[in-house]
Write an enzyme that holds these catalytic residues in place. Structure first.
Site, PDB file in Angstrom:
ATOM      1  N   GLU A 181       5.358  -3.257  12.539  1.00  0.00           N
ATOM      2  CA  GLU A 181       4.271  -2.284  12.372  1.00  0.00           C
ATOM      3  C   GLU A 181       3.136  -3.055  11.755  1.00  0.00           C
ATOM      4  O   GLU A 181       3.152  -3.390  10.573  1.00  0.00           O
ATOM      5  CB  GLU A 181       4.728  -1.116  11.489  1.00  0.00           C
ATOM      6  CG  GLU A 181       3.820   0.094  11.605  1.00  0.00           C
ATOM      7  CD  GLU A 181       2.880   0.243  10.427  1.00  0.00           C
ATOM      8  OE1 GLU A 181       1.694  -0.128  10.598  1.00  0.00           O
ATOM      9  OE2 GLU A 181       3.318   0.702   9.378  1.00  0.00           O
ATOM     10  N   LEU A 182       2.135  -3.393  12.597  1.00  0.00           N
ATOM     11  CA  LEU A 182       1.134  -4.381  12.220  1.00  0.00           C
ATOM     12  C   LEU A 182      -0.243  -3.746  11.993  1.00  0.00           C
ATOM     13  O   LEU A 182      -0.343  -2.567  11.680  1.00  0.00           O
ATOM     14  CB  LEU A 182       1.093  -5.474  13.295  1.00  0.00           C
ATOM     15  CG  LEU A 182       2.467  -6.103  13.602  1.00  0.00           C
ATOM     16  CD1 LEU A 182       2.364  -7.122  14.736  1.00  0.00           C
ATOM     17  CD2 LEU A 182       3.075  -6.736  12.366  1.00  0.00           C
TER      18      LEU A 182
ATOM     19  N   GLU B   2     -10.376  -4.957  10.539  1.00  0.00           N
ATOM     20  CA  GLU B   2      -9.805  -3.888   9.719  1.00  0.00           C
ATOM     21  C   GLU B   2     -10.387  -3.982   8.306  1.00  0.00           C
ATOM     22  O   GLU B   2     -10.400  -5.047   7.696  1.00  0.00           O
ATOM     23  CB  GLU B   2      -8.284  -4.023   9.678  1.00  0.00           C
ATOM     24  CG  GLU B   2      -7.588  -2.867   9.007  1.00  0.00           C
ATOM     25  CD  GLU B   2      -6.076  -2.966   9.122  1.00  0.00           C
ATOM     26  OE1 GLU B   2      -5.406  -1.922   8.988  1.00  0.00           O
ATOM     27  OE2 GLU B   2      -5.554  -4.073   9.345  1.00  0.00           O
TER      28      GLU B   2
ATOM     29  N   ALA C 103       6.536  -6.262  -1.461  1.00  0.00           N
ATOM     30  CA  ALA C 103       5.302  -6.996  -1.748  1.00  0.00           C
ATOM     31  C   ALA C 103       5.271  -7.449  -3.198  1.00  0.00           C
ATOM     32  O   ALA C 103       5.719  -6.724  -4.094  1.00  0.00           O
ATOM     33  CB  ALA C 103       4.095  -6.112  -1.452  1.00  0.00           C
TER      34      ALA C 103
ATOM     35  N   CYS D 262      -3.056   1.392   6.962  1.00  0.00           N
ATOM     36  CA  CYS D 262      -3.187   0.840   8.309  1.00  0.00           C
ATOM     37  C   CYS D 262      -3.641   1.882   9.314  1.00  0.00           C
ATOM     38  O   CYS D 262      -4.039   1.536  10.431  1.00  0.00           O
ATOM     39  CB  CYS D 262      -1.872   0.209   8.751  1.00  0.00           C
ATOM     40  SG  CYS D 262      -0.465   1.322   8.624  1.00  0.00           S
TER      41      CYS D 262
ATOM     42  N   LYS E 133      12.500  -7.528   0.964  1.00  0.00           N
ATOM     43  CA  LYS E 133      11.582  -8.302   0.139  1.00  0.00           C
ATOM     44  C   LYS E 133      10.319  -7.457   0.001  1.00  0.00           C
ATOM     45  O   LYS E 133       9.518  -7.342   0.926  1.00  0.00           O
ATOM     46  CB  LYS E 133      11.245  -9.655   0.778  1.00  0.00           C
ATOM     47  CG  LYS E 133      10.304 -10.512  -0.078  1.00  0.00           C
ATOM     48  CD  LYS E 133       8.946 -10.557   0.595  1.00  0.00           C
ATOM     49  CE  LYS E 133       7.899 -11.283  -0.209  1.00  0.00           C
ATOM     50  NZ  LYS E 133       7.189 -10.517  -1.216  1.00  0.00           N
TER      51      LYS E 133
ATOM     52  N   GLY F 260       2.943  -5.021   8.004  1.00  0.00           N
ATOM     53  CA  GLY F 260       1.936  -5.884   7.395  1.00  0.00           C
ATOM     54  C   GLY F 260       0.943  -6.360   8.430  1.00  0.00           C
ATOM     55  O   GLY F 260       0.736  -5.720   9.464  1.00  0.00           O
TER      56      GLY F 260
ATOM     57  N   ASN G 289       0.805  -1.227   0.000  1.00  0.00           N
ATOM     58  CA  ASN G 289       0.000   0.000   0.000  1.00  0.00           C
ATOM     59  C   ASN G 289       0.839   1.278   0.000  1.00  0.00           C
ATOM     60  O   ASN G 289       0.406   2.306  -0.502  1.00  0.00           O
ATOM     61  CB  ASN G 289      -1.003   0.002   1.159  1.00  0.00           C
ATOM     62  CG  ASN G 289      -0.349  -0.143   2.517  1.00  0.00           C
ATOM     63  OD1 ASN G 289       0.783  -0.608   2.638  1.00  0.00           O
ATOM     64  ND2 ASN G 289      -1.072   0.241   3.545  1.00  0.00           N
TER      65      ASN G 289
END
Length: 463
Positions: free
Chosen positions: A232-233, A366, A159, A266, A157, A210, A134
């Site tokens: 950071e979730l 979410e 997305a 997020c 890595k 993610g 995103n």
């Protein structure tokens, strides 16, 4: 496993480019290269690292239009938002190019005349990053900048949906003079690469943005080698409109935080809580603003809302809308879709739901889409209870001009990022991160470089 990743434009379904999938041997070699390069990169003085990071930032600014175009093609977000993300990405490099020169040690008064106590900090080692689709530029820059500034080497890595932005950014880093193995990328299966990262003896830190379930797996898998982790979730941001709020201002700010990137962030407002005395007045103004938003291809300069990233994301959003309607929610605007599954594009028009209740899925899950559920509350205490009734604690917003109400909300909302009369609080010089199941650690600000440093204590005796 296929040998390439097909990167498509989510606005049209058209193929943009095929990206090579790295083999296990190639990934392991890249990790070894990053580890070996750490030996020299970590010894370069902070001022020279700063100069190289600054040169990278300048390259990004010089290639701003191209980077934004790539981002919009693979991500779908409006070009004007992509241009803003390029600037946001560069701001992290600018900040940490300076902050890297301020990694200070200290001396501590000893407990005996014959000793001296000194504390220093040094880089942790090779950092492996996994970033989301995103914000393919900003999420990388927010991790790479402090890592490189601290003296760490870095491998990412990106997305599978959006690897092209990261690839271009790293090409620019190499053009700026940052050595090839100091900053690298690999592409392929998230599960496979995640396991290679966590198992590797060369990787000393994992940084991930993610979903919470994937973050938990990475934390568990990192335990075998006791790696540093930054996470950071997920989030489920509440937005509270107090009785005294400026409704015109609040409506426009809520539009900005809810519908940015088609709601696929997020920190988007996912639950809009409005005092019962003003809920109708606010809702009328909010709907009027939502109706102005134009849905379309992000390359169109007039587009405000781009596509949903893929069919899986689309299905989840539609399921939440349907669940809310079945349980009594009223659609005030939206619930319209432009979809072609054969071609592979999915658009959802801005949707506002009224009379939303706690029994609806959208109040607990979410959304990651352009859907705004509105519910009401009687007291500020009730609003806080609703807001905190989630395992997530990333971002929260509230609108009030009463300092007592604002202070109460700030102190009682269990979220790492809080916007008071501010729908866009993120900044490179401020700490970004969440509480509870929304993550570990902070990115940005002076706090953002600390997760990439080890503290070493030296006691000198016999003086």
């Amino acid at each position: 496993m296929t040998n390439s990743i097909k990167v498509t434009n989510p606005a049209t379904g058209e193929l943009i480019q095929e990206v090579k999938v790295n083999s296990e041997d190639e990934i392991k070699q890249a990790l070894k290269n990053g580890h070996e390069s750490f030996k020299s990169w970590s010894k370069i003085n902070a001022h020279e690292r700063s100069r190289l990071i600054d040169a990278w930032s300048q390259k990004i600014k010089e290639n701003k239009e191209e980077l934004a175009h790539i981002m919009t093609l693979e991500n779908g977000k409006p070009l004007k938002e992509a241009l803003g993300e390029v600037d946001y990405s560069a701001s992290y490099l600018d900040w940490y190019a300076e902050e890297g020169k301020r990694v200070y040690g200290r001396t501590i008064p000893a407990h005996t005349e014959s000793k001296r106590i000194i504390v220093t900090q040094q880089p942790v080692g090779l950092v492996a990053a996994i970033t989301p689709w995103n914000f393919p530029g900003a999420m990388m820059a927010r991790k790479a900048a402090p890592a490189l500034a601290a003296g760490c080497t870095f491998i990412i890595k990106p997305a599978a949906e959006t690897p092209l932005t990261a690839i271009k950014l790293i090409e620019l880093a190499h053009e700026a003079g940052i050595p090839e193995h100091v900053i690298q990328y690999v592409n392929g299966s998230g599960k496979q690469i995640g396991e290679l990262f966590t198992e590797s003896e060369y990787v000393r830190k994992i940084t991930f943005t993610g979903s919470t379930p994937v973050g938990k797996t990475l934390i568990q898998d990192s335990a075998s080698t006791i790696k540093h982790v930054s996470m950071e979730l997920g989030g489920h941001a509440p937005l509270i409109i107090a009785e005294d709020a400026d409704l015109d201002f609040a409506a426009k700010q809520t539009i900005a935080t809810k519908f940015r990137n088609a709601g696929q962030t997020c920190v988007c407002a996912n639950r809009i809580l409005v005092h019962e005395s003003i809920v109708d007045a606010f809702t009328e103004k909010f709907v009027a603003e939502a109706e102005k938003l134009k849905v379309g291809n992000g390359l169109d300069s007039e587009t405000d809302i781009g596509p949903i990233i893929n069919e899986k994301g689309f299905d989840k959003i539609v399921s939440q809308i349907n669940n809310a309607i079945e349980k009594g929610a009223q659609v005030l605007v939206g619930n319209k879709f432009d979809v072609d599954k054969e071609k592979g594009y999915f658009f959802i028009h801005p949707t506002v739901l009224k009379n939303v209740t706690a029994e609806m899925d959208i109040m607990h899950e979410e959304t990651f889409g352009p859907v705004a559920p509105i519910t009401s509350f009687k007291t500020i205490e009730e609003a806080v209870e609703i807001a905190n009734s989630t395992p997530y604690g990333l971002a929260a917003y509230f609108f009030t001009n009463n300092y007592q109400t604002g202070t109460y909300l700030h102190e009682n909302l269990d979220f790492g990022i809080v916007g008071w009369n501010d729908g866009a609080p993120s900044a490179a010089h401020a700490p970004f991160g969440g509480m509870k199941e929304s993550g570990l650690g902070r990115e940005g600000g002076l706090e953002g470089i600390e997760p990439y440093l080890e503290t070493k204590y030296l006691s000198i005796g016999n003086l």
